[in-house]
Design a protein around this motif. Structure first.
Motif, mmCIF file in Angstrom:
data_model
loop_
_atom_site.group_PDB
_atom_site.id
_atom_site.type_symbol
_atom_site.label_atom_id
_atom_site.label_comp_id
_atom_site.label_asym_id
_atom_site.label_seq_id
_atom_site.Cartn_x
_atom_site.Cartn_y
_atom_site.Cartn_z
ATOM 1 N N GLU A 227 -30.429 16.336 -42.387
ATOM 2 C CA GLU A 227 -30.592 16.859 -43.848
ATOM 3 C C GLU A 227 -31.728 17.555 -44.193
ATOM 4 O OE1 GLU A 227 -28.467 12.565 -45.996
ATOM 5 O OE2 GLU A 227 -30.658 12.982 -45.997
ATOM 6 N N TYR A 228 -32.215 18.226 -43.418
ATOM 7 C CA TYR A 228 -33.408 19.505 -43.644
ATOM 8 C C TYR A 228 -32.993 20.592 -44.476
ATOM 9 C CZ TYR A 228 -31.240 21.684 -39.866
ATOM 10 O OH TYR A 228 -29.986 23.079 -39.351
ATOM 11 N N ASN A 229 -31.842 20.852 -44.768
ATOM 12 C CA ASN A 229 -31.410 22.149 -45.780
ATOM 13 C C ASN A 229 -30.379 21.298 -46.908
ATOM 14 O OD1 ASN A 229 -28.953 21.918 -44.285
ATOM 15 N ND2 ASN A 229 -28.295 23.494 -44.242
ATOM 16 N N LEU A 230 -30.256 20.026 -47.020
ATOM 17 C CA LEU A 230 -29.268 19.448 -47.736
ATOM 18 C C LEU A 230 -29.566 18.706 -49.329
ATOM 19 C CD1 LEU A 230 -27.412 17.632 -45.457
ATOM 20 C CD2 LEU A 230 -26.691 19.534 -46.103
ATOM 21 N N VAL A 231 -28.960 19.048 -50.095
ATOM 22 C CA VAL A 231 -29.960 18.381 -51.643
ATOM 23 C C VAL A 231 -28.916 17.181 -51.462
ATOM 24 C CG1 VAL A 231 -30.709 21.006 -52.472
ATOM 25 C CG2 VAL A 231 -28.257 19.616 -52.696
ATOM 26 N N LEU A 232 -29.913 16.354 -52.750
ATOM 27 C CA LEU A 232 -29.552 14.767 -53.232
ATOM 28 C C LEU A 232 -28.102 15.484 -54.047
ATOM 29 C CD1 LEU A 232 -32.860 12.978 -54.452
ATOM 30 C CD2 LEU A 232 -31.533 13.178 -52.231
ATOM 31 N N GLU A 233 -27.505 14.029 -53.900
ATOM 32 C CA GLU A 233 -25.995 14.450 -54.539
ATOM 33 C C GLU A 233 -26.509 14.021 -56.038
ATOM 34 O OE1 GLU A 233 -21.596 12.070 -54.712
ATOM 35 O OE2 GLU A 233 -22.882 11.913 -53.563
ATOM 36 N N GLU A 234 -27.503 12.912 -56.399
ATOM 37 C CA GLU A 234 -28.175 12.716 -57.841
ATOM 38 C C GLU A 234 -28.154 13.040 -58.306
ATOM 39 O OE1 GLU A 234 -29.436 8.930 -55.190
ATOM 40 O OE2 GLU A 234 -28.355 11.304 -54.466
ATOM 41 N N ASP A 235 -29.388 15.032 -58.083
ATOM 42 C CA ASP A 235 -29.592 16.050 -59.014
ATOM 43 C C ASP A 235 -29.257 17.077 -59.046
ATOM 44 O OD1 ASP A 235 -31.240 16.369 -56.945
ATOM 45 O OD2 ASP A 235 -33.142 15.401 -57.838
ATOM 46 N N ASN A 236 -28.702 17.579 -57.693
ATOM 47 C CA ASN A 236 -28.214 18.677 -56.815
ATOM 48 C C ASN A 236 -29.238 19.779 -56.672
ATOM 49 O OD1 ASN A 236 -25.864 19.276 -55.635
ATOM 50 N ND2 ASN A 236 -24.833 20.603 -57.567
ATOM 51 N N PHE A 237 -30.419 19.157 -56.656
ATOM 52 C CA PHE A 237 -31.800 20.106 -56.442
ATOM 53 C C PHE A 237 -32.645 19.425 -55.581
ATOM 54 C CE2 PHE A 237 -35.963 20.721 -57.906
ATOM 55 C CZ PHE A 237 -35.789 22.243 -57.490
ATOM 56 N N THR A 238 -33.353 17.704 -55.234
ATOM 57 C CA THR A 238 -34.161 17.711 -54.705
ATOM 58 C C THR A 238 -33.600 17.741 -52.912
ATOM 59 O OG1 THR A 238 -34.846 16.048 -56.417
ATOM 60 C CG2 THR A 238 -35.371 15.934 -53.562
ATOM 61 N N ASN A 239 -34.030 18.560 -52.026
ATOM 62 C CA ASN A 239 -34.311 18.233 -50.682
ATOM 63 C C ASN A 239 -34.022 17.369 -49.894
ATOM 64 O OD1 ASN A 239 -35.687 18.376 -47.621
ATOM 65 N ND2 ASN A 239 -34.198 19.831 -47.901
ATOM 66 N N SER A 244 -36.640 11.587 -48.090
ATOM 67 C CA SER A 244 -36.429 10.886 -47.151
ATOM 68 C C SER A 244 -38.731 10.577 -47.015
ATOM 69 C CB SER A 244 -35.701 10.818 -46.520
ATOM 70 O OG SER A 244 -36.010 10.295 -45.513
ATOM 71 N N LEU A 245 -38.808 11.483 -46.587
ATOM 72 C CA LEU A 245 -40.515 12.036 -46.309
ATOM 73 C C LEU A 245 -41.295 10.910 -47.416
ATOM 74 C CD1 LEU A 245 -40.770 14.978 -44.457
ATOM 75 C CD2 LEU A 245 -41.319 13.045 -43.431
ATOM 76 N N SER A 246 -40.952 10.966 -48.467
ATOM 77 C CA SER A 246 -41.665 10.891 -49.339
ATOM 78 C C SER A 246 -41.457 9.436 -50.466
ATOM 79 C CB SER A 246 -41.738 11.250 -50.905
ATOM 80 O OG SER A 246 -41.479 11.137 -51.966
ATOM 81 N N LEU A 247 -40.302 9.101 -49.773
ATOM 82 C CA LEU A 247 -40.190 7.531 -49.781
ATOM 83 C C LEU A 247 -40.832 6.721 -48.538
ATOM 84 C CD1 LEU A 247 -38.246 4.930 -51.285
ATOM 85 C CD2 LEU A 247 -36.441 5.779 -50.119
ATOM 86 N N PHE A 265 -35.485 5.103 -36.708
ATOM 87 C CA PHE A 265 -34.046 6.148 -36.119
ATOM 88 C C PHE A 265 -33.647 7.030 -36.791
ATOM 89 C CE2 PHE A 265 -31.343 1.807 -35.742
ATOM 90 C CZ PHE A 265 -32.412 1.186 -34.685
ATOM 91 N N PHE A 266 -34.399 7.908 -36.403
ATOM 92 C CA PHE A 266 -34.044 9.557 -36.678
ATOM 93 C C PHE A 266 -32.197 9.783 -36.086
ATOM 94 C CE2 PHE A 266 -38.951 10.011 -35.451
ATOM 95 C CZ PHE A 266 -38.621 10.285 -36.690
ATOM 96 N N ASN A 267 -31.257 9.565 -37.203
ATOM 97 C CA ASN A 267 -29.789 10.025 -36.996
ATOM 98 C C ASN A 267 -28.869 10.724 -36.984
ATOM 99 O OD1 ASN A 267 -27.999 7.698 -36.373
ATOM 100 N ND2 ASN A 267 -27.500 7.472 -39.103
ATOM 101 N N LYS A 268 -28.363 10.427 -37.146
ATOM 102 C CA LYS A 268 -26.828 11.728 -36.941
ATOM 103 C C LYS A 268 -27.268 12.606 -36.103
ATOM 104 C CE LYS A 268 -25.544 11.143 -41.675
ATOM 105 N NZ LYS A 268 -25.061 11.097 -42.889
ATOM 106 N N SER A 269 -27.729 12.869 -34.289
ATOM 107 C CA SER A 269 -28.394 13.256 -34.081
ATOM 108 C C SER A 269 -27.010 14.553 -33.616
ATOM 109 C CB SER A 269 -29.134 13.156 -32.469
ATOM 110 O OG SER A 269 -27.300 12.047 -32.356
#
Length: 361
Positions: A227-239, A244-247, A265-269
Motif C-alpha cells: 500500500e506504499y503507493n495507494l490511497v484510501l478508498e474513503e477519501d481517494n487522497f490519503t496515502n 497506517s503509520l499514523s494509526l 504482520f507486514f502482510n501481502k508480501s
C-alpha cells in the motif's frame, strides 16, 4: 447466655436467597478464572490490510473450517465480489475513455444485473478477455479501488455462478466483505485458549475499537506492504501507508494498549515482492536509498530488493512505535495457510509469556 447474633432457624425464603447468593458468587469466580485463562488478541490495522483473512486462517487451522451457514454466506459474497469488481473496472474505463464500444451490449447487461447468473458470468469472462480492458486494469490498478484479489474474482466468475457452487478455502480467504462491528473467534492450541477480536479497519469503524481494549493480552497489527503507493478508498487522497503509520503510532501510545506486547504482520508480501519490480520504493520515499544503506551496513544478510524494501518499511513502524514492551515483526502472506500456522506457533509463546506477566506471574 445465648449468642446475641443467633437468630434461630432461617425461613425457607432466607435459605433460598443465601443459596442463590453462593451460586452467583461461585459462578462469578469461575467466570473470572475462565476469562483470566484466555489469551485475548486484538486484531488491528487499516481497512484491507488482511485482518479478516488472518482471522479466517485461524478458523481453517484450529476450528476445522466453516459451518454450512458460513459457506452459504461466502457463496453470496464471492458472487457479489465478481460483480462489484467488474463494475468498478468498467467505471474506471469509462472515466478514462477506454474504447469498449464493441462490448456495449455485455456492459449494459452487467450494469443492470441483480445477481451473478451463468449468463452474466459468461459476459464477465468475455470482458475479462478484452485486451483493452485488461491492459488498462494492469496499467492503472494502483488507482482503481478494487481489492488485491480482483483478478481472482473475474477469473472464477463462471464457477461462482454455478448453482452447485460451494466456496473452497481459497475462495473464502479471498472473499472480501467489509468488517463492521466486532467479531470474535475462539480456539484451543496445545491446551491454551485463545480469543481473537477482529474489528473493522475503516475510519468509520474505529470509534468502536475502544470497547475492545479491556483485558487484552496482545495486539496483532497488520500492515499491507503493497500500500506504499495507494490511497484510501474513503477519501481517494490519503496515502494508505501514511494512514497506517499514523494509526499505529496513536494506538501504541494509547494508555490502554501501550503496556501489552505488539506483534506487527507486514502482510501481502507476495504482492509487494512483485510490485516493487515495476514500482520501486525509491520512487516514493526520498530517503529510501540512504536508509537502506544504513540497514545493510548493520545487517549484511539483507541483500535482495524485497528484503531491503521490507526492512525499510519495518524501520518506519519501529520509529513510530510508542509501546513500552518489545515489538515483534513478521513478514506474512495471510493467504498462505501453512505459513500462517507456522507464524502463529512462533508468536504463541510470546503471547503466553505476556499473559502470565499480566496475571502477575
Amino acid at each position: 447466655m445465648g449468642n446475641c447474633f443467633q437468630g434461630g432457624e432461617m425461613d425457607p425464603e432466607e435459605r433460598e436467597a443465601r443459596n442463590n447468593s453462593k451460586i452467583i458468587e461461585r459462578n462469578i469466580r469461575d467466570e473470572h478464572e475462565e476469562f483470566s485463562s484466555i489469551i485475548r488478541i486484538l486484531l488491528l490495522g487499516t481497512g484491507d490490510a488482511g485482518k479478516s483473512t488472518f482471522a479466517k486462517q485461524m478458523k481453517v487451522v484450529y476450528k476445522e473450517g466453516f459451518t454450512d451457514s458460513e459457506l452459504n454466506k461466502f457463496k453470496v459474497v464471492c458472487r457479489q465480489n465478481a460483480i462489484d469488481t467488474i463494475l468498478t473496472i468498467l467505471m474506471h474505463c469509462e472515466n478514462e475513455n477506454i474504447d469498449l464500444s464493441k462490448e456495449r451490449k455485455r456492459i449494459d447487461k452487467i450494469q443492470n444485473c441483480e445477481a451473478l447468473t451463468p449468463s452474466i458470468a459468461s459476459d464477465i469472462s468475455k470482458l475479462w478477455n478484452n485486451k483493452a480492458l485488461v491492459k488498462e486494469f494492469y496499467t492503472s490498478r494502483d488507482i482503481i479501488q478494487v481489492t488485491s484479489s480482483a483478478a481472482y474474482y473475474l477469473e472464477h466468475a463462471k464457477r461462482f455462478s454455478k448453482e452447485d457452487f460451494i466456496p473452497n478455502t481459497e475462495d473464502i480467504l479471498r472473499a472480501k466483505m467489509r468488517t463492521t462491528g466486532i467479531h470474535e473467534t475462539q480456539w484451543v492450541c496445545q491446551s491454551t485458549n485463545f480469543q481473537l477480536i477482529d474489528v473493522g479497519g475503516q475510519r468509520s469503524e474505529r470509534r468502536k475499537w475502544l470497547h475492545c481494549f479491556d483485558n487484552v493480552t496482545s495486539v496483532i497489527f497488520l500492515c499491507a506492504l503493497d500500500e506504499y503507493n495507494l490511497v484510501l478508498e474513503e477519501d481517494n487522497f490519503t496515502n494508505r501507508m501514511s494512514e497506517s503509520l499514523s494509526l499505529f503510532q496513536k494506538l501504541t501510545a494509547c494508555e490502554w494498549l501501550n503496556t501489552v506486547s505488539w506483534i506487527v504482520f507486514f502482510n501481502k508480501s507476495d504482492i509487494f515482492e512483485e510490485k516493487i519490480q515495476s514500482r520501486p520504493l525509491y520512487n516514493y520515499f526520498d530517503d529510501y536509498e540512504d536508509v537502506v544503506e544504513e540497514i545493510i551496513a548493520v545487517d549484511d544478510t539483507i541483500q535482495t530488493d524485497f528484503q531491503c524494501g521490507v526492512a525499510y518499511i519495518a524501520r518506519l513502524y519501529k520509529e513510530s512505535y510508542r509501546g513500552r514492551k518489545s515489538m515483534y515483526t513478521f513478514t506474512t502472506n495471510a493467504l498462505d495457510t501453512d505459513q500462517m500456522m507456522k507464524i502463529f506457533l512462533a508468536v504463541r509463546d510470546s503471547l503466553i509469556t505476556n499473559s502470565l506477566h499480566l496475571s502477575g506471574f
